[in-house]
Scaffold this active site. Structure first.
Site, PDB file in Angstrom:
ATOM      1  NE  ARG A   6     115.773  48.018 -28.246  1.00  0.00           N
ATOM      2  CZ  ARG A   6     115.497  48.092 -29.545  1.00  0.00           C
ATOM      3  NH1 ARG A   6     114.977  49.193 -30.053  1.00  0.00           N
ATOM      4  NH2 ARG A   6     115.714  47.054 -30.319  1.00  0.00           N
ATOM      5  N   GLY A   7     113.092  46.642 -22.740  1.00  0.00           N
ATOM      6  CA  GLY A   7     111.773  46.639 -22.107  1.00  0.00           C
ATOM      7  C   GLY A   7     111.691  47.139 -20.676  1.00  0.00           C
ATOM      8  NE  ARG A  22     110.892  49.480 -27.143  1.00  0.00           N
ATOM      9  CZ  ARG A  22     111.256  48.238 -26.795  1.00  0.00           C
ATOM     10  NH1 ARG A  22     111.014  47.799 -25.577  1.00  0.00           N
ATOM     11  NH2 ARG A  22     111.861  47.454 -27.660  1.00  0.00           N
ATOM     12  CD  GLU A  65     113.447  40.608 -18.673  1.00  0.00           C
ATOM     13  OE1 GLU A  65     113.592  41.781 -19.012  1.00  0.00           O
ATOM     14  OE2 GLU A  65     113.705  39.640 -19.408  1.00  0.00           O
ATOM     15  CG  ASP A  66     110.447  43.411 -20.332  1.00  0.00           C
ATOM     16  OD1 ASP A  66     111.028  42.316 -20.122  1.00  0.00           O
ATOM     17  OD2 ASP A  66     110.263  43.828 -21.485  1.00  0.00           O
ATOM     18  CG  PHE A 106     102.260  39.969 -27.292  1.00  0.00           C
ATOM     19  CD1 PHE A 106     103.344  39.098 -27.242  1.00  0.00           C
ATOM     20  CD2 PHE A 106     102.476  41.280 -27.675  1.00  0.00           C
ATOM     21  CE1 PHE A 106     104.626  39.532 -27.568  1.00  0.00           C
ATOM     22  CE2 PHE A 106     103.751  41.724 -28.003  1.00  0.00           C
ATOM     23  CZ  PHE A 106     104.827  40.850 -27.961  1.00  0.00           C
ATOM     24  CB  VAL A 107     101.171  42.831 -22.015  1.00  0.00           C
ATOM     25  CG1 VAL A 107     100.037  41.978 -21.460  1.00  0.00           C
ATOM     26  CG2 VAL A 107     102.523  42.328 -21.528  1.00  0.00           C
ATOM     27  CE  LYS A 116     103.290  37.495 -21.493  1.00  0.00           C
ATOM     28  NZ  LYS A 116     103.413  37.348 -22.957  1.00  0.00           N
ATOM     29  CG  ASP A 170     106.831  34.681 -22.504  1.00  0.00           C
ATOM     30  OD1 ASP A 170     105.723  34.370 -22.086  1.00  0.00           O
ATOM     31  OD2 ASP A 170     107.154  34.589 -23.708  1.00  0.00           O
TER      32      ASP A 170
HETATM   33  P1  IMP Z   1     111.615  34.862 -22.165  1.00  0.00           P
HETATM   34  O1  IMP Z   1     113.055  34.651 -22.469  1.00  0.00           O
HETATM   35  O2  IMP Z   1     110.705  34.011 -23.006  1.00  0.00           O
HETATM   36  O3  IMP Z   1     111.266  34.771 -20.680  1.00  0.00           O
HETATM   37  O4  IMP Z   1     111.264  36.284 -22.683  1.00  0.00           O
HETATM   38  C1  IMP Z   1     111.399  37.384 -21.962  1.00  0.00           C
HETATM   39  C2  IMP Z   1     111.361  38.586 -22.901  1.00  0.00           C
HETATM   40  O5  IMP Z   1     110.405  38.433 -23.950  1.00  0.00           O
HETATM   41  C3  IMP Z   1     110.930  39.781 -22.107  1.00  0.00           C
HETATM   42  O6  IMP Z   1     112.039  40.462 -21.625  1.00  0.00           O
HETATM   43  C4  IMP Z   1     110.189  40.596 -23.140  1.00  0.00           C
HETATM   44  O7  IMP Z   1     111.087  41.470 -23.759  1.00  0.00           O
HETATM   45  C5  IMP Z   1     109.696  39.625 -24.154  1.00  0.00           C
HETATM   46  N1  IMP Z   1     108.247  39.377 -23.964  1.00  0.00           N
HETATM   47  C6  IMP Z   1     107.660  38.333 -23.347  1.00  0.00           C
HETATM   48  N2  IMP Z   1     106.333  38.455 -23.324  1.00  0.00           N
HETATM   49  C7  IMP Z   1     106.061  39.623 -23.949  1.00  0.00           C
HETATM   50  C8  IMP Z   1     104.840  40.333 -24.211  1.00  0.00           C
HETATM   51  O8  IMP Z   1     103.713  39.926 -23.866  1.00  0.00           O
HETATM   52  N3  IMP Z   1     104.982  41.526 -24.856  1.00  0.00           N
HETATM   53  C9  IMP Z   1     106.181  42.016 -25.249  1.00  0.00           C
HETATM   54  N4  IMP Z   1     107.341  41.398 -25.001  1.00  0.00           N
HETATM   55  C10 IMP Z   1     107.274  40.209 -24.357  1.00  0.00           C
HETATM   56 MG    MG Z   2     113.090  41.938 -22.721  1.00  0.00          MG
END
Ligand code: IMP
Ligand code: MG
Length: 180
Positions: A45-46, A167, A101-102, A154-155, A133, A105
């Site tokens: 949803r981000g 949100r 994508e938001d 963490f944001v 990140k 990470d």
């Molecule tokens: P990844 O699979 O680890 O790259 O995670 C990506 C997803 O994790 C993003 O789409 C976010 O929804 C969530 N995410 C990563 N970092 C944060 C954060 O700092 N705050 C909130 N959600 C996060």
């Molecule tokens: Mg996400």
């Protein structure tokens, strides 16, 4: 789910986000200038706030679709296993696709989604992330466009949540736990 008290310190203002989206949308419009209809795919949803602002800046014919992948539970850690909870409504074969994508990470979510969509043979497949990140990366992947690189914090805000909260903030802020 944590109920520890926290405050939110502003990291990126609404104004900076809007300015960055203007620049990014110009680059994207150039990349997709020959398209007959770009499919912009938001990862739920981000990305819902980001995609809403981005498509309104894009001077191109666009369709909007959504896909939901799970990786985080309600906490702060990626589960590393990505599942598709809601798939696209439309076919993308032979079409131009931009995944929105938001945050990238660890990279598991974006790489899983891009591999899945690639297997459906789009004509062109690109991705954009509002935030990145880089120091957290475990999978070697980068979005084609990134709004802002941020440190390992963490944001929340601008569509992004902590345990489904915050949100609706207009800016990006970092979560800081306060002593209770
Ligand atoms: P990844 O699979 O680890 O790259 O995670 C990506 C997803 O994790 C993003 O789409 C976010 O929804 C969530 N995410 C990563 N970092 C944060 C954060 O700092 N705050 C909130 N959600 C996060
Ligand atoms: Mg996400």
């Amino acid at each position: 789910m944590s109920e520890k008290p926290y405050v939110i310190d502003q990291m990126i203002s609404a104004k900076s986000i809007a300015a960055r989206i203007e620049d990014l949308s110009r680059e994207i419009a150039t990349e997709f200038s020959g398209t007959n209809k770009l499919i912009v795919v938001g990862l739920l949803r981000g990305s819902f706030v980001f995609i809403a602002d981005l498509v309104r800046e894009l001077d191109l014919p666009v369709e909007v679709d959504f896909l939901e992948a799970s990786s985080y539970g309600d906490g702060m850690e990626s589960s590393r296993e990505v599942r598709i909870l809601k798939d696209l409504r439309g076919a993308i074969e032979g079409r131009d696709v931009l995944v929105v994508e938001d945050i990238v990470d660890t990279g598991f979510t974006l790489s899983h989604v891009l591999n899945l969509l690639k297997s459906r043979n789009p004509a062109k497949l690109k991705s954009i992330a509002l935030l990145d990140k880089p120091t957290r990366r475990e999978v070697d992947i980068r979005a084609d466009w990134t709004g802002f690189e941020i440190p390992d914090e963490f944001v929340v805000g601008y569509g992004i949540d902590y345990a489904q909260r915050n949100r609706n903030l207009g800016y990006i802020g970092k979560v800081r736990f306060t002593a209770d």
